[in-house]
Design a protein around this motif. Structure first.
Motif, PDB file in Angstrom:
ATOM      1  N   ILE A   1       0.820  -1.207   0.000  1.00  0.00           N
ATOM      2  CA  ILE A   1       0.000   0.000   0.000  1.00  0.00           C
ATOM      3  C   ILE A   1       0.856   1.260   0.000  1.00  0.00           C
ATOM      4  N   LEU A   2       1.854   1.354   0.860  1.00  0.00           N
ATOM      5  CA  LEU A   2       2.675   2.562   0.949  1.00  0.00           C
ATOM      6  C   LEU A   2       3.409   2.858  -0.359  1.00  0.00           C
ATOM      7  N   PRO A   3       4.113   1.918  -0.969  1.00  0.00           N
ATOM      8  CA  PRO A   3       4.753   2.220  -2.254  1.00  0.00           C
ATOM      9  C   PRO A   3       3.741   2.597  -3.347  1.00  0.00           C
ATOM     10  N   ALA A   4       2.583   1.967  -3.345  1.00  0.00           N
ATOM     11  CA  ALA A   4       1.577   2.283  -4.359  1.00  0.00           C
ATOM     12  C   ALA A   4       1.041   3.698  -4.174  1.00  0.00           C
ATOM     13  N   LEU A   5       0.796   4.091  -2.939  1.00  0.00           N
ATOM     14  CA  LEU A   5       0.319   5.455  -2.689  1.00  0.00           C
ATOM     15  C   LEU A   5       1.384   6.475  -3.069  1.00  0.00           C
ATOM     16  N   ARG A   6       2.631   6.192  -2.766  1.00  0.00           N
ATOM     17  CA  ARG A   6       3.708   7.114  -3.118  1.00  0.00           C
ATOM     18  C   ARG A   6       3.850   7.214  -4.634  1.00  0.00           C
ATOM     19  N   ALA A   7       3.763   6.107  -5.324  1.00  0.00           N
ATOM     20  CA  ALA A   7       3.879   6.122  -6.782  1.00  0.00           C
ATOM     21  C   ALA A   7       2.683   6.830  -7.425  1.00  0.00           C
ATOM     22  N   ALA A   8       1.523   6.705  -6.825  1.00  0.00           N
ATOM     23  CA  ALA A   8       0.333   7.354  -7.387  1.00  0.00           C
ATOM     24  C   ALA A   8       0.381   8.866  -7.242  1.00  0.00           C
ATOM     25  N   SER A   9       1.175   9.365  -6.304  1.00  0.00           N
ATOM     26  CA  SER A   9       1.227  10.814  -6.095  1.00  0.00           C
ATOM     27  C   SER A   9       2.206  11.511  -7.030  1.00  0.00           C
ATOM     28  N   ILE A  10       2.995  10.756  -7.790  1.00  0.00           N
ATOM     29  CA  ILE A  10       3.983  11.339  -8.705  1.00  0.00           C
ATOM     30  C   ILE A  10       3.413  11.314 -10.121  1.00  0.00           C
ATOM     31  N   PRO A  11       3.402  12.460 -10.810  1.00  0.00           N
ATOM     32  CA  PRO A  11       2.939  12.454 -12.204  1.00  0.00           C
ATOM     33  C   PRO A  11       3.831  11.546 -13.057  1.00  0.00           C
ATOM     34  N   PRO A  12       3.269  10.834 -14.025  1.00  0.00           N
ATOM     35  CA  PRO A  12       4.048   9.867 -14.814  1.00  0.00           C
ATOM     36  C   PRO A  12       5.268  10.473 -15.508  1.00  0.00           C
ATOM     37  N   VAL A  13       5.119  11.658 -16.083  1.00  0.00           N
ATOM     38  CA  VAL A  13       6.248  12.265 -16.797  1.00  0.00           C
ATOM     39  C   VAL A  13       7.372  12.605 -15.835  1.00  0.00           C
ATOM     40  N   ALA A  14       7.038  13.119 -14.658  1.00  0.00           N
ATOM     41  CA  ALA A  14       8.055  13.453 -13.666  1.00  0.00           C
ATOM     42  C   ALA A  14       8.751  12.192 -13.158  1.00  0.00           C
TER      43      ALA A  14
ATOM     44  N   MET B   1       9.209   9.440 -14.842  1.00  0.00           N
ATOM     45  CA  MET B   1      10.095   8.942 -15.903  1.00  0.00           C
ATOM     46  C   MET B   1      11.364   9.777 -16.008  1.00  0.00           C
ATOM     47  N   ARG B   2      11.267  11.077 -15.758  1.00  0.00           N
ATOM     48  CA  ARG B   2      12.450  11.940 -15.842  1.00  0.00           C
ATOM     49  C   ARG B   2      13.396  11.699 -14.680  1.00  0.00           C
ATOM     50  N   SER B   3      12.848  11.507 -13.460  1.00  0.00           N
ATOM     51  CA  SER B   3      13.698  11.374 -12.281  1.00  0.00           C
ATOM     52  C   SER B   3      14.257   9.967 -12.115  1.00  0.00           C
ATOM     53  N   GLY B   4      13.669   8.983 -12.774  1.00  0.00           N
ATOM     54  CA  GLY B   4      14.142   7.609 -12.660  1.00  0.00           C
ATOM     55  C   GLY B   4      13.660   6.922 -11.398  1.00  0.00           C
ATOM     56  N   ARG B   5      12.645   7.453 -10.747  1.00  0.00           N
ATOM     57  CA  ARG B   5      12.130   6.850  -9.523  1.00  0.00           C
ATOM     58  C   ARG B   5      11.171   5.763  -9.812  1.00  0.00           C
TER      59      ARG B   5
END
Length: 69
Positions: free
Chosen positions: A50-63, A65-69
């Motif tokens: 749940i925690l990684p999914a919530l964190r990933a959902a809060s980051i816009p996809p383009v950002a 992909m640019r940051s490599g996270r």
């Protein structure tokens, strides 16, 4: 097989514990035990994701992909 042979934990391990245990632990494997182990594993997997999914959902996809996270 677990009921018949058990699991040897060794005399040294038993001596270090302040509990009245024998050197060999015997158990009973039932459908209820298997179901409880499966259910507990499933709950832990869901809670751990749940925690990684919530964190990933809060980051816009383009950002992301640019940051490599």
């Amino acid at each position: 097989m677990l009921e018949r042979y058990g699991i040897r934990i060794g005399a040294q391990a038993v001596d270090n514990l302040a509990l009245p245990l024998s050197e060999t632990l015997h158990g009973e494997l039932t459908l209820e035990t298997v179901g409880m182990a499966f259910g507990l594993g499933w709950v832990m997997a869901v809670l751990g994701s749940i925690l990684p999914a919530l964190r990933a959902a809060s980051i816009p996809p383009v950002a992301a992909m640019r940051s490599g996270r």
